[in-house]
Write an enzyme that holds these catalytic residues in place. Structure first.
Site, PDB file in Angstrom:
ATOM      1  N   PHE A 107       0.674  -1.302   0.473  1.00 39.09           N
ATOM      2  CA  PHE A 107       0.124   0.050  -0.224  1.00 39.09           C
ATOM      3  C   PHE A 107       0.582   1.482   0.068  1.00 39.09           C
ATOM      4  CE2 PHE A 107      -2.001  -2.919   2.028  1.00 39.09           C
ATOM      5  CZ  PHE A 107      -3.010  -3.635   2.015  1.00 39.09           C
ATOM      6  N   LYS A 144       5.261   3.109   0.153  1.00 39.76           N
ATOM      7  CA  LYS A 144       6.627   2.930  -0.441  1.00 39.76           C
ATOM      8  C   LYS A 144       7.500   3.950   0.425  1.00 39.76           C
ATOM      9  CE  LYS A 144       5.264   6.589  -4.149  1.00 39.76           C
ATOM     10  NZ  LYS A 144       5.524   6.748  -5.435  1.00 39.76           N
ATOM     11  N   ASP A 163       6.991  -5.078  16.100  1.00 41.88           N
ATOM     12  CA  ASP A 163       7.893  -5.920  15.607  1.00 41.88           C
ATOM     13  C   ASP A 163       8.966  -5.744  15.647  1.00 41.88           C
ATOM     14  OD1 ASP A 163       8.345  -7.851  12.970  1.00 41.88           O
ATOM     15  OD2 ASP A 163       7.276  -6.522  11.789  1.00 41.88           O
TER      16      ASP A 163
END
Length: 1363
Positions: free
Chosen positions: A856, A858, A1037
């Site tokens: 979705f 960049k 993460d």
């Protein structure tokens, strides 16, 4: 003070003062308490005189030597010299005291500086004359003999104790009275009488009358002499050396007045034994007489060695001369260094001596050698003299001495080091002084010297005039370049440089066998003219190079431009502009070369030089254009209104250099295209076309310069409109969907200045327009249906692939706020965005290449102008959405922006710099740019250069200490949860926005990776996570791929969010409709979807495993399936990497505790890792670990033993065990165990828990799964959605996730790459940081092209395709 030290101090003082006197310097003399020139006392009185001065003092007076030599008791009692108290101005003081004075104490009393040989009244000495009146003894002289010679007058020393007496001088035949002219009386010296009046006197007496009594002085016997001794010499002059048994001969010769008599006397060691005989000799010359005495000893022995003194006396004069006789038992050679084995000289010295201390008898033969080659010429064995010293004079010099008869040989070597003043080689070659604006320039200084210069200093100053001392050439009478004597030089730094500095590097390299120091200053963007200089030093000199850095917009400062730029057509107006920089050039002239003069009579081309261009060219009239305000160049324009073929040729612009007066020229060849009449290469032909078809007609033209092509239909001008197209400069006519009215006569007319040409054709249209109505309806209907089905399929596909809107916000953002503080779905609305603080203008942001992209979004590299509140250009990273992004994706990126604002600035977090949120463009989030990419790729690339114990530079160690000390200081001052943990290390005044053009300490690609670096990276990540936890944020993460590496070994935690393509990243495994990084997730996150700071601690343990395995993927060779998740829940863990020290292993183990509450907090991790980094404890741990490995079997490795030992010490055991059991008495340093309060040492040891399970110890059940396309892992195994559904259902049946018992086994998976050959430097790092990555994380990043982005520091890649 030691006697030797005192003596040295005295000698030093004496030499210094003598030197001062010799140089004419003034000195403060000593002072007396008696200021009169003469002082009168009576006999029996006491005398006390004090003397003060600035240096040590001493007294002397008449009779003082007698007192010292006799040492009588009376003299000791009556004459005393003592120290007294000085003053601040004159700290030294001596007082002379005489008790019971008598007439013989009359005389001069001198006080002088003790250690100064020169006694100068009023400078180094002070005196007074004391009369001790004794009316019964007015004369105090002793009987003596007066030698009357040929002098004009002489003093008869009749000394008196009473001043002012009337004295007469009496002889046997006459009486002399003082007359004030020839006969003079002085109370201190006596009577001065002409010698002619004393020739007949036999004796002399002084006479005076006091009261009624007459007094006579002691008599003086008179001896008339004319015999004068001139000189005396003793041969041999120097000391004489002999062997036992040899003959000794000494000759003592005196030169005296003609017909003089001299008596010789010898004093020598064997005089009492009458060992020697001497014979007198006399030789009368014309003007003088030579008298000699020759001493001879025929057979010398050891008893004859010593001083030999010859004394000559003629009754008036007495001369003495001595020499030393040395007697050796046997031949010998002795040689030593006189000034040491190493001597230094400087290149350019006129002479240098290499002395030795040589003692030998008989004199030996000798030879000097240099580097084992004989030195030619005549030399002295005591010192080798080298003239005109050069660098080639350096070497090892050896003196060989030998006595062949005695069989003796000795060698001694001296090393000569020739120091060479530094010299900058670039000064020998001419360097450019003109540099193009906005260009990247490198200034180099290569220097050589002995000793090698330690550093090269760079300075700069603004381009302003300064005083110059210039010399003039006698021939040309023009000034030469001189070094400007400017005082406003500034050191080149990256902070205040007038031109942005990209790098400043200095290194040593071998050139032609010499180690030369090379320093390169790279100017990133030449904007402003300035002056630079490099300065080098060593202990014997310095050198500097001045660089005139003049920035100009004209290439090379001199260029020719033409309008038009291409070859002009005949008849066009041509303008040739000669542009030259005013600073460098003057006297611009235009010439046109004469072709006839460019060849000689034989047709050979002549050499064309700018100095003689006027011989081959014709000067042309040109216009000097008026310069614009502020312009620094001149333009001389040559205008040709209507160019003709005869104007074709070579045109030369000549300029003159302002400084050297040399002429320079550029040549421009003007090629003129002759104008031709147009012609058609193909004529139009008649056409028959159907209605609603397309029609195309071509009118191809040949010939230069076709100004116009016009189409006509039925003699009416045809213009471009709907359905009618004119292309290829009107050479092609196209008509779409021909209608019946398009039929007719078409004409193509082509014209230029030489004429026109035409071509025509007829077009006929057949068919009817009604027949196509049904076809159009059918085509339109078919198209609408196709578009409908295509849109429907697209929507179905998007709904299947895309997660829900809420999932986009929470699933693709790694860093979120703690849901316990703010619910996930309310975080975007809860957090605010301050436009005035964070909004950045889009027009000042220049986007470059794509660094990474996801499903979705960049990340794009960009150049931001003025983002740091200045005028500089910084390289940044910009997060943005892909085209066609939905409102949900827009909200997700906006949430990420607000979370970054909420988090705030910290050194170890990728900080927010700004954002573009206004509706006139896409949403863009601007963050910091990290040039070395993510930590995972960096560690894999650096495996080849891994050197665990390589020495770190002092600057790197200073940075490491600053990290730890800064963290501790901030924690003590504000607490670990305070926002001020954002350190000031390398960040300026508390701002995350980097200062422009920060000079990087070193290129991390070129330096080896060490164990200390790994600990440093771990410490920084822990510190960044501690900060996130203090801001109530959860990462979710945390992995090496989400850690970026910046300059100066700074790591930063990032969140790729929407910019990571989790569909293609093998580290994300599909779980239902989402993809998750299972290898890094805690069990409670996998099974219960619970994300907390404790689950981030679990991920931190996996990150440690990645770091100390140098970028390996966790759980190597393990299938990520249902069995893996279940075993992870049951306590099976990875084995620690081989590089992990015991402390690091314990940290991993504690992070992987099954009970989230038992895991350490990030503040504990920061403290432990900080102590390891600051104290260097990892080195000691490694040694202990090696010893531990040697004592254990291969089955039970050190990690297992150390872990279980630390885990199962009970509180009772800890209290009863000796201190040595607690972490080897180093618990505070955490070397061999990890001290987490209440974490590791708890409870009792569970039975049977001596070892823990690892993945490879328990056999994996081979199971075959059908892999789908979207279920990819790095191990090649997948975990299908239905398997996770089974896990979840089974987990729901078993109940919520609960921690295992503290005694439960934990398992560590071994995984480490081959570390052989780590010292080989990788080829990918040899080009200054350009890195080529494998396809696991994206394609190779490409450098930004010229003009596409602002030059960044180092011009390196972003180094991570997933940023």
């Amino acid at each position: 003070m030691q006697p030797g030290a005192a003596l040295n101090r005295r000698l030093w003082l004496c030499l210094g003062l003598l030197q001062g006197l010799a140089n004419g310097y003034s000195m403060t003399p000593p002072t007396l308490n008696i200021t009169e020139d003469s002082y009168v006392i009576d006999t029996g009185d006491s005398l006390s005189i004090s003397c003060r001065g600035q240096h040590p003092l001493e007294w002397t007076w008449r009779g003082a030597q007698e007192v010292l030599t006799t040492g009588g008791k009376d003299s000791e009692d009556t004459q005393v010299v003592q120290d007294c108290e000085g003053t601040e101005a004159r700290p030294y003081c001596k007082v002379l005291s005489l008790a019971q004075t008598h007439a013989n104490n009359t005389g001069s009393y001198y006080c002088y500086y003790k250690y100064i040989k020169a006694r100068i009244e009023g400078t180094t000495a002070a005196s007074t004359y004391v009369f001790v009146r004794d009316f019964e003894q007015p004369f105090i002289n002793k009987p003596d003999t007066l030698l009357v010679n040929r002098k004009d007058s002489m003093w008869v020393p009749c000394l008196v104790s009473i001043p002012g007496l009337n004295i007469t001088l009496r002889s046997q035949s006459s009486v002399l009275h003082p007359d004030g002219q020839e006969v003079l009386w002085d109370d201190r010296r006596g009577m001065r009488v002409p010698t002619l009046l004393l020739r007949d006197a036999l004796y002399l007496q002084c006479e005076t009358t006091w009261g009624d009594q007459d007094f006579l002085s002691n008599p003086f016997l008179v001896h008339i002499t004319g015999n004068e001794l001139y000189d005396i010499q003793l041969y041999p002059k120097k000391s004489l050396e002999l062997l036992v048994g040899e003959k000794l001969v000494l000759n003592c010769t005196v030169w005296a007045e003609f017909d003089s008599g001299v008596t010789f006397d010898w004093d020598y060691p064997g005089k009492q034994a009458e060992r020697a005989k001497w014979v007198p000799e006399r030789r009368s010359q014309q003007t003088h007489t030579e008298l000699s005495s020759i001493l001879t000893i025929h057979n010398v022995s050891q008893h004859d060695l010593g001083p030999y003194v010859c004394e000559a006396n003629n009754g008036i004069q007495q001369f003495r001369e001595s020499t030393e006789v040395i007697v050796h038992e046997k031949p010998f050679i002795s040689v030593e260094w006189l000034k040491g084995p190493v001597l230094e000289a400087t290149a350019g010295d006129e002479m240098v001596k290499l002395p030795v201390k040589l003692a030998a008898y008989p004199p030996p033969e000798f030879q000097w050698y240099k580097d084992r080659k004989a030195v030619t010429g005549r030399h002295n064995p005591h010192a080798l003299v080298l003239k005109e010293v050069t660098e080639a004079s350096a070497g090892v010099y050896t003196l060989a001495l030998w006595n062949s008869a005695a069989g003796l040989r000795q060698n001694i070597s001296l090393e000569l080091v020739v120091n060479v003043p530094p010299h900058i080689h670039e000064k020998e070659a001419s360097s450019p002084s003109i540099y193009s604006r906005h260009s990247r320039q490198t200034l180099t200084c290569t220097t050589y010297g002995v000793p090698q210069p330690l550093s090269v200093q760079w300075h700069w100053r603004p381009w302003t005039p300064c005083k110059t001392f210039a010399q003039r050439s006698l021939r040309r009478r023009q000034p030469r370049d001189g070094m400007p004597q400017c005082r406003d030089w500034k050191e080149v730094t990256t902070q205040d440089a007038v031109n942005p500095i990209e790098s400043l590097d200095t290194w040593t390299e071998s050139v032609e066998g010499k180690n030369k120091t090379v320093s390169k200053l790279v100017i990133q963007d030449a904007n402003v003219s300035a002056m630079y200089k490099c300065v080098v030093f060593n202990k014997v000199g310095q050198d500097e190079r001045l660089i005139y850095f003049y920035v100009t917009t004209i290439p090379d400062g001199f260029s020719i431009e033409s309008e038009p730029s291409e070859d002009p057509l005949e008849g066009q107006s041509v303008r040739l502009s000669c542009r030259a920089d005013n600073y460098t050039y003057e006297h611009l002239r235009w010439y046109r070369l004469n072709l006839s003069t460019l060849h000689d009579a034989q047709g050979n081309p002549l050499l064309l030089d700018c100095k003689n261009v006027h011989l081959f060219a014709t000067p042309l009239e040109a216009n000097l254009e008026e310069a614009e305000p502020g312009a620094r160049h001149a333009t001389l324009s040559l205008n040709i209104p209507r160019v003709a073929p005869e104007d074709e040729g070579d045109y030369v612009c000549e300029v003159q250099d302002r400084r050297s007066q040399d002429k320079h020229c550029h040549k421009k060849y003007l090629s003129v295209q002759a104008l031709e009449a147009p012609r058609l290469t193909q004529n139009l032909t008649d056409l028959l076309v159907n209605v609603r078809t397309s029609l195309e007609m071509r009118c191809p033209v040949a010939g230069a310069h076709v100004p116009s092509i016009v189409w006509y239909k039925d003699e009416r001008l045809l213009e471009k409109e709907s359905g009618i197209d004119l292309a290829d400069s009107n050479q092609r006519l196209s008509i779409q969907r021909v209608r019946e009215e398009d039929a007719g006569r078409y004409l193509c007319s082509v014209c230029n200045a030489k004429g026109c040409v035409n071509s025509s054709a007829s077009v006929a249209v057949e068919g009817s327009e009604d027949k196509g109505s049904m076809e159009i309806v059918i085509l339109i209907g078919t198209g609408v249906i196709a578009v409908f089905f295509w849109v429907l399929l697209l929507l179905i596909f998007c709904n299947m692939k895309r997660p829900a809107h809420a999932d986009i916000k929470t699933g693709y953002l790694s860093i979120i706020m703690d849901p316990g503080e703010v619910p996930l779905e309310e975080q975007c609305e809860y957090l605010s965005y301050d436009v005035s603080q964070w909004e950045f203008p889009r027009e000042r942001l220049h986007l470059g290449r794509v660094l990474g992209h996801g499903a979705f979004g960049k990340v794009v590299e960009a150049s931001a102008f003025g983002i740091n509140k200045g005028s500089s250009c910084d390289t940044v990273a910009v997060k943005m959405l892909k085209e066609g992004a939905t409102a949900s994706e827009h909200r997700a990126l906006m949430s990420e922006l607000k979370i970054l604002i909420h988090i705030g600035n910290h050194l170890n977090v990728v900080n927010l710099l700004g954002a573009c949120t206004k509706p006139n463009g896409p949403l863009m989030v601007i963050v910091e740019f990290c040039k070395y990419g993510n930590l995972s790729n960096f560690l894999r690339v650096k495996r080849e250069t891994f050197d665990p114990y390589a020495e770190k530079s002092p600057e790197q160690r200073r940075r490491f200490r600053a990290m730890v000390e800064g963290a501790k200081a901030d924690r003590r001052r504000l607490g670990s949860t305070d926002r001020a943990l954002f350190t000031r290390f390398l960040m300026g005044k508390g701002s995350a926005r980097r200062a422009p053009f920060v000079q990087e300490a070193e290129d991390l690609w070129l330096s080896p990776l060490t164990m200390e670096d790994l600990v440093c990276y771990s410490f920084q990540v822990a510190r960044g996570m501690e900060f996130l936890a203090s801001r109530k944020c959860i990462h979710r993460d945390l992995a090496a791929r989400n850690i970026l590496l910046s300059e100066s070994d700074i790591v930063k935690i990032c969140d790729f969010g929407l910019a990571r393509d989790i569909y293609k990243d093998p580290d994300y495994v599909r779980k239902g409709s989402a993809r998750l990084p299972l290898k890094w997730m805690a069990p409670e996150s996998i099974f219960d979807k619970v994300y907390t700071t404790q689950s981030d601690v679990w991920s931190f343990g996996v990150l440690l495993w990645e770091i100390f395995s140098l970028g390996a993927s966790p759980y190597p060779g393990v299938q990520i399936n249902e069995e893996f998740c279940q075993r992870l829940k049951d306590g099976t863990r990875m084995r620690a990497p081989e590089l992990a020290t015991p402390a690091i292993r314990h940290i991993m183990q504690s992070c992987w505790s099954g009970d989230p509450k038992a895991r350490p907090a990030f503040s504990d991790l920061v403290e432990i890792l900080g102590d390891l980094l600051q104290g260097g404890g990892w080195q000691e741990e490694e040694e202990e670990c090696m010893a531990l490995h040697s004592s254990q079997s291969s089955e039970e490795d050190g990690f297992m033993q150390a872990s279980t030992t630390a885990l199962h010490i009970t509180e009772a055991d800890a209290e009863s065990s000796p201190p040595s059991m607690h972490c080897h008495s180093l618990a505070a340093r955490y070397y061999n165990c990890v001290s987490f309060p209440g974490r590791l040492v708890r409870g009792t040891k569970a039975p049977g828990s001596s070892r823990m399970k690892t993945f490879e110890e328990l056999p994996m059940t081979p199971t075959t799964y059908k892999a789908s396309v979207d279920n990819q892992t790095d191990s090649g195994m997948v975990l299908a959605s239905e398997e996770f559904e089974q896990i979840e259902s089974r987990h729901r049946q078993e109940g919520s996730f609960s921690r295992k018992d503290p005694g439960q086994h934990m398992d560590i998976s071994r995984g480490h790459p081959d570390l052989q050959g780590r010292r080989r430097r990788p080829t990918q790092g040899a080009q200054g940081g350009k890195v080529f990555y494998n396809n696991e994380y994206g394609e190779v990043s490409q450098p930004c092209t010229e003009g596409d982005c602002c030059p960044s520091a180092g011009s390196t890649f972003f180094a991570d395709s997933n940023y």
